[in-house]
Design a protein around this motif. Structure first.
Motif, PDB file in Angstrom:
ATOM      1  N   PHE A 211      18.136  -7.790   8.195  1.00  0.00           N
ATOM      2  CA  PHE A 211      18.846  -6.835   7.754  1.00  0.00           C
ATOM      3  C   PHE A 211      18.331  -6.104   6.652  1.00  0.00           C
ATOM      4  O   PHE A 211      18.408  -4.920   6.563  1.00  0.00           O
ATOM      5  CB  PHE A 211      20.357  -7.254   7.836  1.00  0.00           C
ATOM      6  N   GLU A 212      17.847  -6.805   5.842  1.00  0.00           N
ATOM      7  CA  GLU A 212      17.130  -6.110   4.488  1.00  0.00           C
ATOM      8  C   GLU A 212      15.972  -5.231   4.883  1.00  0.00           C
ATOM      9  O   GLU A 212      15.898  -4.058   4.581  1.00  0.00           O
ATOM     10  CB  GLU A 212      16.461  -7.248   3.453  1.00  0.00           C
ATOM     11  N   TYR A 213      15.113  -5.554   5.727  1.00  0.00           N
ATOM     12  CA  TYR A 213      13.800  -4.897   6.258  1.00  0.00           C
ATOM     13  C   TYR A 213      14.292  -3.803   7.330  1.00  0.00           C
ATOM     14  O   TYR A 213      13.748  -2.810   7.209  1.00  0.00           O
ATOM     15  CB  TYR A 213      12.779  -5.702   6.857  1.00  0.00           C
ATOM     16  N   LEU A 214      15.239  -3.920   8.001  1.00  0.00           N
ATOM     17  CA  LEU A 214      15.816  -3.050   8.964  1.00  0.00           C
ATOM     18  C   LEU A 214      16.461  -2.059   8.298  1.00  0.00           C
ATOM     19  O   LEU A 214      15.991  -0.718   8.848  1.00  0.00           O
ATOM     20  CB  LEU A 214      16.517  -3.807  10.229  1.00  0.00           C
ATOM     21  N   ALA A 215      17.271  -2.247   7.290  1.00  0.00           N
ATOM     22  CA  ALA A 215      17.768  -1.267   6.468  1.00  0.00           C
ATOM     23  C   ALA A 215      17.084  -0.168   5.896  1.00  0.00           C
ATOM     24  O   ALA A 215      17.279   0.914   5.975  1.00  0.00           O
ATOM     25  CB  ALA A 215      18.847  -1.899   5.535  1.00  0.00           C
ATOM     26  N   LYS A 216      15.958  -0.842   5.325  1.00  0.00           N
ATOM     27  CA  LYS A 216      15.041  -0.145   4.577  1.00  0.00           C
ATOM     28  C   LYS A 216      14.219   0.694   5.734  1.00  0.00           C
ATOM     29  O   LYS A 216      13.914   2.035   5.327  1.00  0.00           O
ATOM     30  CB  LYS A 216      14.211  -0.910   3.713  1.00  0.00           C
ATOM     31  N   ALA A 217      13.757   0.146   6.683  1.00  0.00           N
ATOM     32  CA  ALA A 217      13.113   1.024   7.833  1.00  0.00           C
ATOM     33  C   ALA A 217      14.068   2.036   8.433  1.00  0.00           C
ATOM     34  O   ALA A 217      13.444   3.286   8.496  1.00  0.00           O
ATOM     35  CB  ALA A 217      12.756   0.355   8.965  1.00  0.00           C
ATOM     36  N   ILE A 218      15.044   1.971   8.508  1.00  0.00           N
ATOM     37  CA  ILE A 218      16.059   3.015   8.921  1.00  0.00           C
ATOM     38  C   ILE A 218      16.278   3.915   7.936  1.00  0.00           C
ATOM     39  O   ILE A 218      16.454   5.347   8.297  1.00  0.00           O
ATOM     40  CB  ILE A 218      17.297   2.402   9.497  1.00  0.00           C
ATOM     41  N   GLN A 219      16.359   3.373   6.501  1.00  0.00           N
ATOM     42  CA  GLN A 219      16.738   4.430   5.664  1.00  0.00           C
ATOM     43  C   GLN A 219      15.536   5.386   5.273  1.00  0.00           C
ATOM     44  O   GLN A 219      15.625   6.669   5.236  1.00  0.00           O
ATOM     45  CB  GLN A 219      16.683   3.803   4.098  1.00  0.00           C
ATOM     46  N   LEU A 220      14.322   4.923   5.613  1.00  0.00           N
ATOM     47  CA  LEU A 220      13.111   5.917   5.511  1.00  0.00           C
ATOM     48  C   LEU A 220      12.900   6.473   6.882  1.00  0.00           C
ATOM     49  O   LEU A 220      12.234   7.810   6.449  1.00  0.00           O
ATOM     50  CB  LEU A 220      11.916   4.961   5.439  1.00  0.00           C
ATOM     51  N   ASP A 221      13.259   6.135   7.900  1.00  0.00           N
ATOM     52  CA  ASP A 221      13.124   7.138   9.085  1.00  0.00           C
ATOM     53  C   ASP A 221      14.173   6.599  10.023  1.00  0.00           C
ATOM     54  O   ASP A 221      13.945   5.729  10.638  1.00  0.00           O
ATOM     55  CB  ASP A 221      11.688   7.097   9.565  1.00  0.00           C
ATOM     56  N   LYS A 222      15.097   7.579  10.454  1.00  0.00           N
ATOM     57  CA  LYS A 222      16.418   7.470  11.255  1.00  0.00           C
ATOM     58  C   LYS A 222      15.758   6.955  12.826  1.00  0.00           C
ATOM     59  O   LYS A 222      16.665   6.287  13.420  1.00  0.00           O
ATOM     60  CB  LYS A 222      17.248   8.430  11.451  1.00  0.00           C
ATOM     61  N   VAL A 223      14.651   7.263  12.997  1.00  0.00           N
ATOM     62  CA  VAL A 223      14.162   7.043  14.435  1.00  0.00           C
ATOM     63  C   VAL A 223      14.221   5.442  14.668  1.00  0.00           C
ATOM     64  O   VAL A 223      14.326   4.858  15.778  1.00  0.00           O
ATOM     65  CB  VAL A 223      12.799   7.495  14.688  1.00  0.00           C
ATOM     66  N   PHE A 224      14.216   4.448  13.957  1.00  0.00           N
ATOM     67  CA  PHE A 224      14.048   3.288  13.962  1.00  0.00           C
ATOM     68  C   PHE A 224      15.485   2.626  14.272  1.00  0.00           C
ATOM     69  O   PHE A 224      15.724   1.512  14.660  1.00  0.00           O
ATOM     70  CB  PHE A 224      13.376   2.535  12.591  1.00  0.00           C
ATOM     71  N   ARG A 225      16.668   3.412  13.872  1.00  0.00           N
ATOM     72  CA  ARG A 225      18.003   2.942  14.462  1.00  0.00           C
ATOM     73  C   ARG A 225      17.668   3.068  15.921  1.00  0.00           C
ATOM     74  O   ARG A 225      18.176   1.888  16.545  1.00  0.00           O
ATOM     75  CB  ARG A 225      18.994   3.915  14.048  1.00  0.00           C
ATOM     76  N   ASP A 226      17.153   3.980  16.845  1.00  0.00           N
ATOM     77  CA  ASP A 226      17.144   3.843  18.348  1.00  0.00           C
ATOM     78  C   ASP A 226      16.215   2.908  18.587  1.00  0.00           C
ATOM     79  O   ASP A 226      16.403   2.172  19.706  1.00  0.00           O
ATOM     80  CB  ASP A 226      16.675   5.477  18.595  1.00  0.00           C
ATOM     81  N   GLU A 227      15.236   2.802  17.645  1.00  0.00           N
ATOM     82  CA  GLU A 227      14.032   1.710  18.094  1.00  0.00           C
ATOM     83  C   GLU A 227      14.541   0.481  18.413  1.00  0.00           C
ATOM     84  O   GLU A 227      14.488  -0.482  19.233  1.00  0.00           O
ATOM     85  CB  GLU A 227      13.091   1.757  17.317  1.00  0.00           C
TER      86      GLU A 227
ATOM     87  N   LEU B 290       0.724  -1.382   0.000  1.00  0.00           N
ATOM     88  CA  LEU B 290       0.021  -0.030  -0.066  1.00  0.00           C
ATOM     89  C   LEU B 290       0.907   1.271  -0.014  1.00  0.00           C
ATOM     90  O   LEU B 290       0.694   2.268  -0.747  1.00  0.00           O
ATOM     91  CB  LEU B 290      -1.023   0.061   1.105  1.00  0.00           C
ATOM     92  N   ASP B 291       1.918   1.110   0.669  1.00  0.00           N
ATOM     93  CA  ASP B 291       2.929   2.298   0.602  1.00  0.00           C
ATOM     94  C   ASP B 291       4.419   1.815   1.127  1.00  0.00           C
ATOM     95  O   ASP B 291       4.657   1.890   2.298  1.00  0.00           O
ATOM     96  CB  ASP B 291       2.463   3.256   1.801  1.00  0.00           C
ATOM     97  N   PRO B 292       4.964   1.681   0.144  1.00  0.00           N
ATOM     98  CA  PRO B 292       6.516   1.154   0.163  1.00  0.00           C
ATOM     99  C   PRO B 292       7.454   2.223   0.964  1.00  0.00           C
ATOM    100  O   PRO B 292       8.630   1.762   1.396  1.00  0.00           O
ATOM    101  CB  PRO B 292       6.918   0.819  -1.076  1.00  0.00           C
ATOM    102  N   THR B 293       6.879   3.405   1.084  1.00  0.00           N
ATOM    103  CA  THR B 293       7.755   4.550   1.645  1.00  0.00           C
ATOM    104  C   THR B 293       7.616   4.829   3.197  1.00  0.00           C
ATOM    105  O   THR B 293       8.106   5.325   3.742  1.00  0.00           O
ATOM    106  CB  THR B 293       7.530   6.090   0.851  1.00  0.00           C
ATOM    107  N   HIS B 294       6.543   3.858   3.658  1.00  0.00           N
ATOM    108  CA  HIS B 294       6.149   3.900   5.006  1.00  0.00           C
ATOM    109  C   HIS B 294       7.172   3.147   5.860  1.00  0.00           C
ATOM    110  O   HIS B 294       7.039   1.793   5.572  1.00  0.00           O
ATOM    111  CB  HIS B 294       4.863   3.747   5.402  1.00  0.00           C
ATOM    112  N   PRO B 295       8.003   3.720   6.994  1.00  0.00           N
ATOM    113  CA  PRO B 295       9.002   2.704   7.678  1.00  0.00           C
ATOM    114  C   PRO B 295       8.268   1.992   8.538  1.00  0.00           C
ATOM    115  O   PRO B 295       8.977   0.565   8.645  1.00  0.00           O
ATOM    116  CB  PRO B 295       9.806   3.804   8.401  1.00  0.00           C
ATOM    117  N   SER B 296       7.254   1.919   9.048  1.00  0.00           N
ATOM    118  CA  SER B 296       6.691   0.784  10.208  1.00  0.00           C
ATOM    119  C   SER B 296       6.628  -0.342   9.701  1.00  0.00           C
ATOM    120  O   SER B 296       7.014  -1.379  10.382  1.00  0.00           O
ATOM    121  CB  SER B 296       5.342   1.460  10.700  1.00  0.00           C
ATOM    122  N   PRO B 297       5.915  -0.656   8.691  1.00  0.00           N
ATOM    123  CA  PRO B 297       5.820  -2.171   8.184  1.00  0.00           C
ATOM    124  C   PRO B 297       7.228  -2.888   7.979  1.00  0.00           C
ATOM    125  O   PRO B 297       7.334  -3.977   8.010  1.00  0.00           O
ATOM    126  CB  PRO B 297       4.927  -2.080   6.884  1.00  0.00           C
ATOM    127  N   HIS B 298       8.097  -1.999   7.400  1.00  0.00           N
ATOM    128  CA  HIS B 298       9.364  -2.597   7.076  1.00  0.00           C
ATOM    129  C   HIS B 298      10.049  -2.893   8.525  1.00  0.00           C
ATOM    130  O   HIS B 298      10.781  -3.904   8.665  1.00  0.00           O
ATOM    131  CB  HIS B 298      10.217  -1.485   6.420  1.00  0.00           C
TER     132      HIS B 298
END
Length: 110
Positions: A71-87, A46-54
Protein backbone atom coordinates in the motif's frame (compact mmCIF):
# COMPACT_ATOMS: atom_id res chain seq x y z
CA UNK A 1 20.19 -16.06 -20.56
CA UNK A 2 19.15 -12.42 -20.37
CA UNK A 3 20.85 -11.72 -17.03
CA UNK A 4 24.36 -11.04 -18.45
CA UNK A 5 22.91 -8.64 -21.02
CA UNK A 6 20.87 -6.82 -18.40
CA UNK A 7 23.95 -6.47 -16.20
CA UNK A 8 25.91 -5.19 -19.19
CA UNK A 9 23.22 -2.59 -19.87
CA UNK A 10 23.48 -1.40 -16.25
CA UNK A 11 27.26 -1.18 -16.55
CA UNK A 12 26.91 0.88 -19.73
CA UNK A 13 24.24 3.18 -18.29
CA UNK A 14 24.35 3.00 -14.49
CA UNK A 15 22.20 6.12 -14.14
CA UNK A 16 19.41 4.91 -16.42
CA UNK A 17 16.25 4.35 -14.40
CA UNK A 18 14.64 2.18 -17.07
CA UNK A 19 17.60 -0.19 -17.14
CA UNK A 20 17.36 -0.85 -13.40
CA UNK A 21 13.58 -1.09 -13.53
CA UNK A 22 13.65 -3.56 -16.41
CA UNK A 23 16.33 -5.60 -14.66
CA UNK A 24 14.05 -5.78 -11.64
CA UNK A 25 11.22 -7.03 -13.86
CA UNK A 26 13.48 -9.73 -15.25
CA UNK A 27 14.51 -10.81 -11.76
CA UNK A 28 10.88 -11.04 -10.62
CA UNK A 29 10.18 -13.34 -13.56
CA UNK A 30 13.01 -15.54 -12.29
CA UNK A 31 11.65 -15.29 -8.72
CA UNK A 32 14.87 -13.64 -7.55
CA UNK A 33 12.93 -11.28 -5.35
CA UNK A 34 15.66 -9.81 -3.15
CA UNK A 35 17.71 -8.86 -6.21
CA UNK A 36 14.60 -7.43 -7.88
CA UNK A 37 13.91 -5.31 -4.82
CA UNK A 38 17.45 -3.92 -4.95
CA UNK A 39 17.06 -3.10 -8.66
CA UNK A 40 13.79 -1.27 -8.07
CA UNK A 41 15.26 0.59 -5.11
CA UNK A 42 18.13 1.73 -7.31
CA UNK A 43 15.63 2.97 -9.89
CA UNK A 44 13.73 4.88 -7.20
CA UNK A 45 16.96 6.44 -5.96
CA UNK A 46 17.76 7.60 -9.49
CA UNK A 47 14.37 9.31 -9.84
CA UNK A 48 11.95 9.20 -6.91
CA UNK A 49 9.32 10.99 -9.04
CA UNK A 50 9.04 8.22 -11.64
CA UNK A 51 6.01 6.04 -10.85
CA UNK A 52 6.99 2.75 -12.51
CA UNK A 53 9.53 1.48 -9.97
CA UNK A 54 7.13 2.37 -7.12
CA UNK A 55 4.41 0.36 -8.86
CA UNK A 56 6.78 -2.55 -9.44
CA UNK A 57 7.82 -2.48 -5.77
CA UNK A 58 4.12 -2.68 -4.86
CA UNK A 59 3.69 -5.70 -7.14
CA UNK A 60 6.76 -7.34 -5.66
CA UNK A 61 5.56 -6.68 -2.11
CA UNK A 62 2.22 -8.28 -2.95
CA UNK A 63 3.89 -11.34 -4.42
CA UNK A 64 5.94 -11.66 -1.23
CA UNK A 65 2.97 -11.01 1.11
CA UNK A 66 4.55 -7.82 2.46
CA UNK A 67 1.16 -6.17 2.75
CA UNK A 68 2.15 -2.87 4.36
CA UNK A 69 4.72 -2.23 1.65
CA UNK A 70 2.12 -2.92 -1.05
CA UNK A 71 0.00 0.00 0.00
CA UNK A 72 2.90 2.36 0.61
CA UNK A 73 4.39 1.84 -2.85
CA UNK A 74 1.07 1.58 -4.67
CA UNK A 75 -0.14 4.84 -3.11
CA UNK A 76 3.04 6.55 -4.24
CA UNK A 77 2.76 5.19 -7.79
CA UNK A 78 -0.86 6.35 -8.06
CA UNK A 79 0.01 9.75 -6.60
CA UNK A 80 2.67 10.16 -9.29
CA UNK A 81 0.52 8.86 -12.17
CA UNK A 82 -3.18 8.04 -11.90
CA UNK A 83 -2.89 5.47 -14.72
CA UNK A 84 -1.55 3.02 -12.15
CA UNK A 85 -4.95 2.99 -10.44
CA UNK A 86 -6.38 1.29 -13.53
CA UNK A 87 -3.31 -0.92 -13.94
CA UNK A 88 -3.62 -2.22 -10.38
CA UNK A 89 -7.29 -3.10 -10.83
CA UNK A 90 -6.34 -5.57 -13.58
CA UNK A 91 -2.94 -6.75 -12.36
CA UNK A 92 -2.94 -10.34 -11.02
CA UNK A 93 0.09 -9.47 -8.89
CA UNK A 94 -2.37 -7.83 -6.50
CA UNK A 95 -4.64 -10.86 -6.09
CA UNK A 96 -3.23 -11.44 -2.59
CA UNK A 97 -4.48 -8.02 -1.42
CA UNK A 98 -7.47 -7.49 -3.67
CA UNK A 99 -9.95 -8.09 -0.81
CA UNK A 100 -8.16 -5.72 1.55
CA UNK A 101 -10.20 -2.53 2.08
CA UNK A 102 -7.02 -0.48 1.66
CA UNK A 103 -6.66 -1.83 -1.88
CA UNK A 104 -10.20 -0.77 -2.76
CA UNK A 105 -9.56 2.63 -1.19
CA UNK A 106 -6.55 3.13 -3.46
CA UNK A 107 -7.89 1.74 -6.74
CA UNK A 108 -11.64 2.12 -6.41
CA UNK A 109 -13.61 4.29 -8.76
CA UNK A 110 -13.18 8.00 -8.18
Amino acid sequence: EAIPYAKMAIELEPNNLATHNNYGNLLVTLERYEEAKAAYQQAIELDPTHPSPHYNMACLASLRSHTEDVFEYLAKAIQLDKVFRDEARQDPDFDAVRDDPRFEALVGEE
